[in-house]
Design a protein around this motif. Sequence first.
Motif, PDB file in Angstrom:
ATOM      1  N   ASP A  96     -14.974   4.161 -18.089  1.00 24.41           N
ATOM      2  CA  ASP A  96     -14.752   2.989 -17.305  1.00 24.41           C
ATOM      3  C   ASP A  96     -13.522   3.384 -16.732  1.00 24.41           C
ATOM      4  O   ASP A  96     -12.381   3.191 -17.123  1.00 24.41           O
ATOM      5  N   PRO A  97     -13.196   4.162 -15.366  1.00 28.06           N
ATOM      6  CA  PRO A  97     -11.859   4.607 -14.870  1.00 28.06           C
ATOM      7  C   PRO A  97     -10.886   3.349 -14.547  1.00 28.06           C
ATOM      8  O   PRO A  97      -9.742   3.473 -14.562  1.00 28.06           O
ATOM      9  N   LYS A  98     -11.804   2.192 -13.903  1.00 31.07           N
ATOM     10  CA  LYS A  98     -10.795   1.119 -13.566  1.00 31.07           C
ATOM     11  C   LYS A  98     -10.247   0.457 -14.982  1.00 31.07           C
ATOM     12  O   LYS A  98      -8.937   0.286 -15.313  1.00 31.07           O
ATOM     13  N   LEU A  99     -10.913   0.556 -15.976  1.00 27.35           N
ATOM     14  CA  LEU A  99     -10.462   0.044 -17.159  1.00 27.35           C
ATOM     15  C   LEU A  99      -9.340   0.880 -18.004  1.00 27.35           C
ATOM     16  O   LEU A  99      -8.090   0.291 -18.433  1.00 27.35           O
ATOM     17  N   LEU A 100      -9.488   2.170 -17.842  1.00 22.67           N
ATOM     18  CA  LEU A 100      -8.510   2.954 -18.249  1.00 22.67           C
ATOM     19  C   LEU A 100      -7.282   2.774 -17.421  1.00 22.67           C
ATOM     20  O   LEU A 100      -6.044   2.806 -18.084  1.00 22.67           O
ATOM     21  N   LEU A 117       0.684  -1.192   0.028  1.00 23.67           N
ATOM     22  CA  LEU A 117      -0.027  -0.030  -0.028  1.00 23.67           C
ATOM     23  C   LEU A 117       0.854   1.388  -0.002  1.00 23.67           C
ATOM     24  O   LEU A 117       0.454   2.385  -0.649  1.00 23.67           O
ATOM     25  N   SER A 118       1.843   1.349   0.631  1.00 21.58           N
ATOM     26  CA  SER A 118       2.897   2.322   0.842  1.00 21.58           C
ATOM     27  C   SER A 118       3.342   2.427  -0.510  1.00 21.58           C
ATOM     28  O   SER A 118       3.686   3.909  -1.147  1.00 21.58           O
ATOM     29  N   ILE A 119       3.841   1.815  -1.439  1.00 21.99           N
ATOM     30  CA  ILE A 119       4.327   1.944  -2.779  1.00 21.99           C
ATOM     31  C   ILE A 119       3.333   2.164  -3.719  1.00 21.99           C
ATOM     32  O   ILE A 119       3.533   3.320  -4.561  1.00 21.99           O
ATOM     33  N   ALA A 120       2.192   1.788  -3.373  1.00 26.25           N
ATOM     34  CA  ALA A 120       0.913   2.181  -4.222  1.00 26.25           C
ATOM     35  C   ALA A 120       0.586   3.592  -4.078  1.00 26.25           C
ATOM     36  O   ALA A 120       0.257   4.552  -4.943  1.00 26.25           O
ATOM     37  N   PHE A 156      -6.676   1.240  -4.163  1.00 25.78           N
ATOM     38  CA  PHE A 156      -6.011   1.507  -5.874  1.00 25.78           C
ATOM     39  C   PHE A 156      -7.263   2.388  -6.425  1.00 25.78           C
ATOM     40  O   PHE A 156      -6.840   2.888  -7.348  1.00 25.78           O
ATOM     41  N   GLU A 157      -8.388   1.884  -6.258  1.00 29.04           N
ATOM     42  CA  GLU A 157      -9.653   2.282  -7.095  1.00 29.04           C
ATOM     43  C   GLU A 157      -9.777   3.681  -6.852  1.00 29.04           C
ATOM     44  O   GLU A 157     -10.601   4.384  -7.470  1.00 29.04           O
ATOM     45  N   ALA A 158      -9.512   4.202  -5.553  1.00 28.98           N
ATOM     46  CA  ALA A 158      -9.764   5.458  -5.062  1.00 28.98           C
ATOM     47  C   ALA A 158      -9.424   6.490  -6.034  1.00 28.98           C
ATOM     48  O   ALA A 158     -10.030   7.644  -6.239  1.00 28.98           O
ATOM     49  N   VAL A 159      -7.870   6.310  -6.109  1.00 26.54           N
ATOM     50  CA  VAL A 159      -7.457   7.481  -6.988  1.00 26.54           C
ATOM     51  C   VAL A 159      -7.948   7.578  -8.524  1.00 26.54           C
ATOM     52  O   VAL A 159      -8.069   8.731  -8.830  1.00 26.54           O
ATOM     53  N   PRO A 160      -8.122   6.502  -9.354  1.00 22.94           N
ATOM     54  CA  PRO A 160      -8.681   6.558 -10.654  1.00 22.94           C
ATOM     55  C   PRO A 160     -10.023   7.288 -10.460  1.00 22.94           C
ATOM     56  O   PRO A 160     -10.280   8.059 -11.460  1.00 22.94           O
TER      57      PRO A 160
END
Length: 202
Positions: free
Chosen positions: A155-159, A71-74, A133-137
């Motif tokens: 679709d933000p996840k797909l992008l 999570l820290s590197i992400a 991960f999905e919060a930022v997109p």
Amino acid sequence: MVQARRKGKSEPLVRGEAVVRGVLAATLREAARAGYHGLRIEDVAALAGVNKTTVYRRWPTKQELVRDALLSIAGAALTVADAGSLREDLLAIARRIASLGAQAEYQGLYRLFVVEGGDPELVAIVRSLRTSFEAVPRAILEAADRRGELAPGVDPKLLFDVLGAALNRRLFFEREPLDEAWLQQLVDLLLHGALARPRTSR
């Protein structure tokens, strides 16, 4: 190097942000070197310069420790201030991933997931991180939508999945550098597509 601290009944779970950062950084290095199954809390503690009980107090299991380390590197890769356009936001993320991809720890972690990615504990870690991960997109796409940049139904996840897949392929399979010109070509392809625009009749 962070020094070990004496144990005490009143000691917090882990004292200080510097200690937390040191342990997480040591976890990433050790996981990249030894793999998930080969990672030992004792080795992480020694690398971070703390007592192993310091690590266990905050992260009772290896799975919890590796989750927070990933999570820290992400967070380092995906935390982007609003640059004023979707293109610039995507480029900022791509540049950060390119910078991380040049580091041995990141390359080792990628190999870890290729080799051990089917392990149930690693699968559970990835699933637990999905919300983060999905919060930022989602935030980036919402900002772009407010600016009127987005087509309906994007679709933000797909992008972001396609962006990440292209970057990882270039880094780890093709072994090619992620130079600025290539990053811009990739982002423009994602945003504008490959099809020619129909000509408007006068």
